[in-house]
Every structure is written in C-alpha cells, then in structure tokens.
Design a protein around this motif. Sequence first.
Motif, PDB file in Angstrom:
ATOM      1  N   LYS A  36       0.777  -1.050   0.077  1.00 21.91           N
ATOM      2  CA  LYS A  36       0.046   0.151  -0.080  1.00 21.91           C
ATOM      3  C   LYS A  36       1.200   1.042   0.243  1.00 21.91           C
ATOM      4  N   ALA A  37       0.431   1.898  -0.827  1.00 25.46           N
ATOM      5  CA  ALA A  37       1.067   3.158  -0.666  1.00 25.46           C
ATOM      6  C   ALA A  37       3.375   2.870  -0.870  1.00 25.46           C
ATOM      7  N   PRO A  38       3.966   2.831  -1.767  1.00 23.79           N
ATOM      8  CA  PRO A  38       5.275   2.061  -0.973  1.00 23.79           C
ATOM      9  C   PRO A  38       5.745   3.411  -1.461  1.00 23.79           C
ATOM     10  N   TYR A  39       5.124   4.366  -2.481  1.00 24.83           N
ATOM     11  CA  TYR A  39       6.155   5.984  -2.663  1.00 24.83           C
ATOM     12  C   TYR A  39       4.749   6.672  -2.950  1.00 24.83           C
ATOM     13  N   PRO A  40       3.918   7.413  -2.141  1.00 29.14           N
ATOM     14  CA  PRO A  40       2.370   7.860  -2.432  1.00 29.14           C
ATOM     15  C   PRO A  40       2.869   8.757  -3.613  1.00 29.14           C
ATOM     16  N   TYR A  41       1.840   9.634  -4.473  1.00 32.37           N
ATOM     17  CA  TYR A  41       2.197  10.700  -5.761  1.00 32.37           C
ATOM     18  C   TYR A  41       2.505  11.570  -5.095  1.00 32.37           C
ATOM     19  N   GLU A  42       1.503  12.379  -4.157  1.00 35.66           N
ATOM     20  CA  GLU A  42       2.389  13.416  -2.794  1.00 35.66           C
ATOM     21  C   GLU A  42       3.728  13.865  -3.008  1.00 35.66           C
ATOM     22  N   GLU A  43       4.370  12.893  -2.183  1.00 38.96           N
ATOM     23  CA  GLU A  43       5.640  12.181  -1.795  1.00 38.96           C
ATOM     24  C   GLU A  43       6.425  12.362  -3.262  1.00 38.96           C
ATOM     25  N   ALA A  44       6.514  11.799  -3.908  1.00 32.91           N
ATOM     26  CA  ALA A  44       6.912  11.780  -5.008  1.00 32.91           C
ATOM     27  C   ALA A  44       6.796  13.031  -5.893  1.00 32.91           C
ATOM     28  N   ILE A  50       9.200  14.324 -11.990  1.00 31.78           N
ATOM     29  CA  ILE A  50       8.075  14.489 -12.917  1.00 31.78           C
ATOM     30  C   ILE A  50       7.381  12.991 -12.871  1.00 31.78           C
ATOM     31  N   VAL A  51       5.554  13.715 -12.120  1.00 30.74           N
ATOM     32  CA  VAL A  51       5.022  12.272 -12.047  1.00 30.74           C
ATOM     33  C   VAL A  51       3.435  12.799 -12.881  1.00 30.74           C
ATOM     34  N   THR A  84       0.744   2.725 -11.245  1.00 30.99           N
ATOM     35  CA  THR A  84      -0.294   2.245 -12.677  1.00 30.99           C
ATOM     36  C   THR A  84      -1.379   1.776 -12.015  1.00 30.99           C
ATOM     37  N   ILE A  85      -2.433   1.322 -12.457  1.00 27.93           N
ATOM     38  CA  ILE A  85      -4.359   1.621 -11.889  1.00 27.93           C
ATOM     39  C   ILE A  85      -4.103   1.367 -10.624  1.00 27.93           C
ATOM     40  N   GLU A  86      -3.160  -0.069  -9.640  1.00 26.94           N
ATOM     41  CA  GLU A  86      -2.792   0.311  -9.029  1.00 26.94           C
ATOM     42  C   GLU A  86      -2.557   1.025  -8.107  1.00 26.94           C
ATOM     43  N   GLY A  87      -2.013   1.793  -8.547  1.00 29.57           N
ATOM     44  CA  GLY A  87      -1.105   2.641  -7.387  1.00 29.57           C
ATOM     45  C   GLY A  87       0.353   2.433  -7.656  1.00 29.57           C
ATOM     46  N   ALA A  88       0.401   1.518  -7.584  1.00 25.68           N
ATOM     47  CA  ALA A  88       2.322   1.346  -7.940  1.00 25.68           C
ATOM     48  C   ALA A  88       3.461   1.705  -8.556  1.00 25.68           C
ATOM     49  N   PRO A  89       4.139   2.545  -7.718  1.00 23.10           N
ATOM     50  CA  PRO A  89       5.274   3.986  -8.884  1.00 23.10           C
ATOM     51  C   PRO A  89       5.915   2.799 -10.141  1.00 23.10           C
ATOM     52  N   ILE A  90       6.306   3.643 -11.238  1.00 17.52           N
ATOM     53  CA  ILE A  90       7.234   2.742 -11.846  1.00 17.52           C
ATOM     54  C   ILE A  90       8.221   3.688 -12.463  1.00 17.52           C
ATOM     55  N   ASP A 106      13.291   1.097 -13.672  1.00 15.43           N
ATOM     56  CA  ASP A 106      12.502  -0.221 -12.399  1.00 15.43           C
ATOM     57  C   ASP A 106      11.154   0.522 -11.717  1.00 15.43           C
ATOM     58  N   ASN A 107      10.788  -1.302 -12.138  1.00 17.16           N
ATOM     59  CA  ASN A 107       9.467  -1.567 -11.086  1.00 17.16           C
ATOM     60  C   ASN A 107       9.261  -2.709 -10.409  1.00 17.16           C
ATOM     61  N   THR A 108      10.536  -2.526  -9.290  1.00 15.08           N
ATOM     62  CA  THR A 108      10.423  -3.227  -8.602  1.00 15.08           C
ATOM     63  C   THR A 108       9.409  -3.204  -7.149  1.00 15.08           C
ATOM     64  N   LEU A 109       8.575  -1.862  -7.931  1.00 10.83           N
ATOM     65  CA  LEU A 109       7.434  -2.153  -6.796  1.00 10.83           C
ATOM     66  C   LEU A 109       6.057  -2.122  -7.121  1.00 10.83           C
ATOM     67  N   ASP A 110       6.035  -2.781  -8.485  1.00 10.13           N
ATOM     68  CA  ASP A 110       5.321  -3.383  -8.651  1.00 10.13           C
ATOM     69  C   ASP A 110       4.529  -4.126  -9.014  1.00 10.13           C
ATOM     70  N   GLY A 111       3.372  -4.471  -7.728  1.00 15.04           N
ATOM     71  CA  GLY A 111       3.145  -6.088  -7.425  1.00 15.04           C
ATOM     72  C   GLY A 111       2.342  -6.876  -8.818  1.00 15.04           C
ATOM     73  N   PHE A 112       2.592  -6.519  -9.359  1.00 16.81           N
ATOM     74  CA  PHE A 112       1.730  -7.122 -10.841  1.00 16.81           C
ATOM     75  C   PHE A 112       2.661  -7.289 -11.856  1.00 16.81           C
ATOM     76  N   ALA A 113       4.157  -6.960 -11.872  1.00 12.80           N
ATOM     77  CA  ALA A 113       5.471  -6.868 -12.852  1.00 12.80           C
ATOM     78  C   ALA A 113       5.440  -8.597 -13.662  1.00 12.80           C
ATOM     79  N   GLY A 114       5.088  -9.378 -12.483  1.00 16.66           N
ATOM     80  CA  GLY A 114       5.397 -10.707 -13.057  1.00 16.66           C
ATOM     81  C   GLY A 114       6.780 -10.837 -13.332  1.00 16.66           C
ATOM     82  N   SER A 115       7.638 -11.564 -13.708  1.00 11.84           N
ATOM     83  CA  SER A 115       8.631 -12.042 -13.962  1.00 11.84           C
ATOM     84  C   SER A 115       9.471 -11.083 -14.357  1.00 11.84           C
ATOM     85  N   ASP A 116       8.852  -9.988 -15.796  1.00 19.04           N
ATOM     86  CA  ASP A 116      10.047  -9.116 -15.862  1.00 19.04           C
ATOM     87  C   ASP A 116       9.800  -7.720 -14.727  1.00 19.04           C
ATOM     88  N   LYS A 117      10.404  -8.160 -13.263  1.00 24.42           N
ATOM     89  CA  LYS A 117      10.479  -6.930 -12.004  1.00 24.42           C
ATOM     90  C   LYS A 117      11.790  -6.850 -12.051  1.00 24.42           C
TER      91      LYS A 117
END
Length: 157
Positions: A36-44, A50-51, A84-90, A106-117
């Motif tokens: 949940k909100a590993p890096y909120p957009y307000e913080e970014a 550039i968000v 992403t739609i789910e709120g994960a930052p890339i 870097d898409n390490t915080l995207d829980g839906f990146a799959g094997s491409d993470k």
Amino acid sequence: MKKTNLLWILLLLLVMLLGCQQVSEINKENEAENPKAPYPYEEAIKNGDIVNFHGEISNLHKFDSFLKNVKSGTKDLIQITIYTIEGAPIFYNLSYDGNKIIYTYDNTLDGFAGSDKGIKSTSCSNIESQDIENGVGYYLSECTSEVGNTFYFSVLE
C-alpha cells in the motif's frame, strides 16, 4: 454429554483459529505483492519527480528543462514516476552526462510486474519526439539494448 459438547466446542475453536491464520497469511502475501502506497504520489511530487498519476502530470517543467539541457549539451538528470492503475510507482530515470543518456527502468514496487520485475539500464544517444493525438510522445533512440524501448512518455495538450 458434557464431554461431547466440550469436544465439539474445542474442535470448532480450532477450525476458527486455523481459518483466521490462513486469512492473515493471505493478507500478508497480498501486501507483499502489492504494498500500500510504497511511494505516494504526493511524496514523489514533493521530491521533485515528474509524476504521471493516472494522466495528471506534475512537475512537467523539469522535463522541459531536461530536454533543453540535452539539446544544449548540459548535464542533467530527472526521475519520472508513473503510477499503475493499482497505485504502484514505476521509475524512469534519465541521466544525461553531456554526451549520452543513461536510462534506468525500475518496476520493483509493482506487485503485478510478474517475471519482468526488476531494474534495467541502457545507454541511449538521443531522446526524440513525435506528434500524437492531442499531444507529443517522447522516446529514446540509438540505445545499446532493448531496455530503451520501455521508455515512452506522452504529454497531452
């Protein structure tokens, strides 16, 4: 009779406890896959990224400045954070050394990146633009690997 009732009650409690434990483990797994909100957009935004948060772009002036610096040969670096739609930052990091652009994806915080993470980098010679419907799309060219193809940033009018 009392022993039978007591056994049933204990068995029922045991089943309930095991069920609660499994639900707890499932929740932990889901949080690990999609925190949940590993890096909120307000913080970014506050950090100067550039968000792009679902089509709403903040700090666009920094991207414009980066483009001008690349044209003039002036060193610069930026971080573009797209959610992403789910709120994960890339993260799309561009570092210009006066000669080439080092691009890191870097898409390490995207829980839906799959094997491409993961984190991937490449070196590119140029950033180019093309007119798109209602705006401009930017992409990297002359890259040393296919990682450069993961960069595409569109600015709508």
